[in-house]
Design an enzyme around this catalytic site. Structure first.
Site, PDB file in Angstrom:
ATOM      1  N   VAL A 104       0.974  -1.689  -0.023  1.00  0.00           N
ATOM      2  CA  VAL A 104      -0.214   0.027   0.065  1.00  0.00           C
ATOM      3  C   VAL A 104       1.496   1.634   0.030  1.00  0.00           C
ATOM      4  CG1 VAL A 104      -1.431   1.262   0.783  1.00  0.00           C
ATOM      5  CG2 VAL A 104      -1.428  -1.328   1.354  1.00  0.00           C
TER       6      VAL A 104
ATOM      7  N   ARG B 222      -7.909 -11.116  16.903  1.00  0.00           N
ATOM      8  CA  ARG B 222      -8.256 -10.308  16.427  1.00  0.00           C
ATOM      9  C   ARG B 222      -7.450  -8.705  17.661  1.00  0.00           C
ATOM     10  NH1 ARG B 222     -12.511  -6.754  18.371  1.00  0.00           N
ATOM     11  NH2 ARG B 222     -12.260  -7.193  19.948  1.00  0.00           N
TER      12      ARG B 222
ATOM     13  N   ASN C 165      -4.248  -1.520   9.754  1.00  0.00           N
ATOM     14  CA  ASN C 165      -5.473  -2.347  10.260  1.00  0.00           C
ATOM     15  C   ASN C 165      -4.950  -2.747  11.415  1.00  0.00           C
ATOM     16  OD1 ASN C 165      -7.814  -1.405   8.841  1.00  0.00           O
ATOM     17  ND2 ASN C 165      -7.026  -2.463   6.757  1.00  0.00           N
TER      18      ASN C 165
ATOM     19  N   ARG D 126     -15.094   1.140  -3.882  1.00  0.00           N
ATOM     20  CA  ARG D 126     -15.171   0.026  -4.026  1.00  0.00           C
ATOM     21  C   ARG D 126     -17.026   0.358  -4.678  1.00  0.00           C
ATOM     22  NH1 ARG D 126     -12.343  -2.514   0.346  1.00  0.00           N
ATOM     23  NH2 ARG D 126     -10.483  -3.401  -0.985  1.00  0.00           N
TER      24      ARG D 126
ATOM     25  N   HIS E  60     -14.578  -0.047   8.176  1.00  0.00           N
ATOM     26  CA  HIS E  60     -14.191  -1.289   7.385  1.00  0.00           C
ATOM     27  C   HIS E  60     -15.689  -2.242   7.283  1.00  0.00           C
ATOM     28  CE1 HIS E  60     -11.824   0.178   4.348  1.00  0.00           C
ATOM     29  NE2 HIS E  60     -10.769   0.457   5.689  1.00  0.00           N
TER      30      HIS E  60
HETATM   31  N1  APR Z   1       8.772   0.742  10.776  1.00  0.00           N
HETATM   32  C1  APR Z   1       8.584   0.766   8.859  1.00  0.00           C
HETATM   33  N2  APR Z   1       8.600  -0.035   8.299  1.00  0.00           N
HETATM   34  C2  APR Z   1       7.139  -1.527   9.058  1.00  0.00           C
HETATM   35  C3  APR Z   1       7.549  -0.878  10.355  1.00  0.00           C
HETATM   36  C4  APR Z   1       7.939  -0.313  11.321  1.00  0.00           C
HETATM   37  N3  APR Z   1       8.348  -0.612  12.716  1.00  0.00           N
HETATM   38  N4  APR Z   1       6.897  -2.362  11.013  1.00  0.00           N
HETATM   39  C5  APR Z   1       6.249  -3.301   9.424  1.00  0.00           C
HETATM   40  N5  APR Z   1       6.873  -2.108   8.512  1.00  0.00           N
HETATM   41  C6  APR Z   1       6.749  -2.562   7.454  1.00  0.00           C
HETATM   42  C7  APR Z   1       6.630  -3.769   6.621  1.00  0.00           C
HETATM   43  O1  APR Z   1       8.490  -4.411   6.372  1.00  0.00           O
HETATM   44  C8  APR Z   1       6.126  -3.751   5.167  1.00  0.00           C
HETATM   45  O2  APR Z   1       7.226  -3.674   4.461  1.00  0.00           O
HETATM   46  O3  APR Z   1       5.187  -1.977   6.789  1.00  0.00           O
HETATM   47  C9  APR Z   1       4.707  -2.792   5.528  1.00  0.00           C
HETATM   48  C10 APR Z   1       3.581  -2.852   5.494  1.00  0.00           C
HETATM   49  O4  APR Z   1       3.832  -4.160   3.861  1.00  0.00           O
HETATM   50  P1  APR Z   1       2.457  -4.873   3.463  1.00  0.00           P
HETATM   51  O5  APR Z   1       3.083  -6.261   4.301  1.00  0.00           O
HETATM   52  O6  APR Z   1       2.553  -4.614   2.342  1.00  0.00           O
HETATM   53  O7  APR Z   1       1.150  -4.755   3.162  1.00  0.00           O
HETATM   54  P2  APR Z   1       0.059  -3.492   2.804  1.00  0.00           P
HETATM   55  O8  APR Z   1      -0.736  -5.514   1.967  1.00  0.00           O
HETATM   56  O9  APR Z   1       1.220  -2.387   2.523  1.00  0.00           O
HETATM   57  O10 APR Z   1      -0.989  -3.316   4.286  1.00  0.00           O
HETATM   58  C11 APR Z   1      -0.008  -2.176   5.284  1.00  0.00           C
HETATM   59  O11 APR Z   1      -1.919  -1.702   5.585  1.00  0.00           O
HETATM   60  O12 APR Z   1      -5.095  -2.010   4.555  1.00  0.00           O
HETATM   61  C12 APR Z   1      -3.948  -1.759   5.857  1.00  0.00           C
HETATM   62  O13 APR Z   1      -4.478  -4.012   6.176  1.00  0.00           O
HETATM   63  C13 APR Z   1      -3.620  -3.358   5.871  1.00  0.00           C
HETATM   64  O14 APR Z   1      -2.389  -2.970   7.837  1.00  0.00           O
HETATM   65  C14 APR Z   1      -1.701  -3.202   6.321  1.00  0.00           C
HETATM   66  C15 APR Z   1      -1.098  -1.985   5.736  1.00  0.00           C
END
Ligand code: APR
Length: 314
Positions: free
Chosen positions: A13, A94, A126, A157, A181
């Site tokens: 995201v 959760r 989330n 959506r 949501h």
């Molecule tokens: N500091 C910086 N980055 C972090 C940390 C932190 N402490 N902890 C995790 N991350 C990074 C991870 O390395 C990862 O690249 O956060 C990123 C999260 O990205 P994804 O796992 O690809 O998740 P994404 O699909 O982007 O969703 C992110 O948005 O819509 C919401 O539910 C979804 O909570 C989720 C968030």
């Protein structure tokens, strides 16, 4: 001076939000992520796409949070998604997920306070309403500067399915979705229109109910196809919020805002119609809800309250 937007978390995201924002040419972008060098890597890759598509603006990345220094807007997507534990094969409950991301969010908030104390935070991680609660509490920012991305995605959506059903441009579909949501979403079909024509005159109640149900389960539909959460639409919803803030457009975008009496709620983040501008939430638009809509919003507030209780504050 040029605006600066920090993407705090450069996963799906975060990086996709950067992608949409880069094409809008509204700010220099910085991507921060703790995982390896993905912040720097994705930033450089995106930066190199500028000449091909003809957009300007600096895009840099790092695994050092100092890179967010002085950002006008910080988009927070950092966190741990809901996925199976590889050792036990079980999903976290959760409440376990709330605690895991609460710890992440407390660190994120400290860094934002330190490096970008004047920023507006657009939060996506989330469970959104609870994470926004942590962010507000730990930064000590004014509530108008902490905004959750919720309804922008659900509304997109919802409009997609309506435009598709009628075979009309998405540009002519107007409407909003309030509340949280998924199950606690509050759709407002009586206020949805196509070029001003009430949608209730164009689509049967049965079909509208099916569209609403599909919107409610929109996140799950994508997970079912991909095996993980969607990111194009969540990122697009986030990008339009950032755009409205930086350009001071004052668009009306349903967002999770910290209530201080609006619609009778207090001290909870709830998805409400918000006017977004250079000050963050410029105001919340209040209007009369029907008894049924009010009941759905109350249900949404109850759900938020129960997740916030897991945080264990006070
Ligand atoms: N500091 C910086 N980055 C972090 C940390 C932190 N402490 N902890 C995790 N991350 C990074 C991870 O390395 C990862 O690249 O956060 C990123 C999260 O990205 P994804 O796992 O690809 O998740 P994404 O699909 O982007 O969703 C992110 O948005 O819509 C919401 O539910 C979804 O909570 C989720 C968030």
């Amino acid at each position: 001076m040029k605006n600066k937007v920090a993407l705090y978390g450069a996963g799906n995201v975060g990086a996709t939000t950067a992608h949409w924002l880069a094409q809008m040419e509204i700010a220099d972008l910085v991507l921060f992520d703790i995982f390896g060098q993905i912040g720097a890597g994705k930033a450089l890759d995106l930066y190199e796409s500028g000449p091909a598509l003809g957009f300007d603006g600096r895009i840099t990345g790092s695994n050092d949070p100092a890179i967010i220094e002085g950002a006008d807007v910080v988009v927070v997507t950092a966190g741990v998604p809901r996925r199976k534990d590889p050792e036990t094969g079980k999903f976290p409950s959760r409440d376990e997920l709330v605690k895991i991301n609460q710890e992440v969010m407390e660190v994120v908030a400290e860094n934002i306070k330190k490096y970008a104390p004047d920023s507006i935070v657009v939060l996506v991680t989330n469970p959104l309403d609870a994470m926004a609660h942590v962010m507000l509490r730990k930064t000590g920012f004014e509530p108008r500067r902490v905004i959750g991305q919720a309804g922008a995605l659900d509304t997109a959506r919802y409009k997609t399915f309506i435009a598709d059903e009628l075979g009309v441009s998405v540009e002519d579909v107007h409407g909003i979705v309030l509340g949280g949501h998924g199950d606690t979403m509050v759709p407002l079909p009586r206020l949805t229109s196509v070029a001003g024509i009430p949608v209730t005159e164009l689509i049967s109640q049965e079909k509208l109910d099916a569209i609403i149900e599909r919107t409610r389960k929109g996140g799950g539909e994508i997970v079912g196809l991909l095996g993980y959460s969607g990111y194009y639409a969540p990122a697009a919803g986030t990008a339009i919020m950032v755009e409205s803030i930086l350009k001071d457009k004052k668009r009306v975008i349903p967002s999770a805002i910290y209530t201080q009496g609006e619609y009778g709620y207090h001290d909870l983040f709830i998805g409400l119609p918000a006017v977004l501008g250079r000050n963050g939430v410029e105001r919340v638009i209040e209007f009369e809800l029907t008894a049924e809509e009010r009941a759905m919003l109350d249900h949404s507030a109850e759900a938020v309250r129960s997740v916030v209780a897991v945080l264990g504050y006070d």
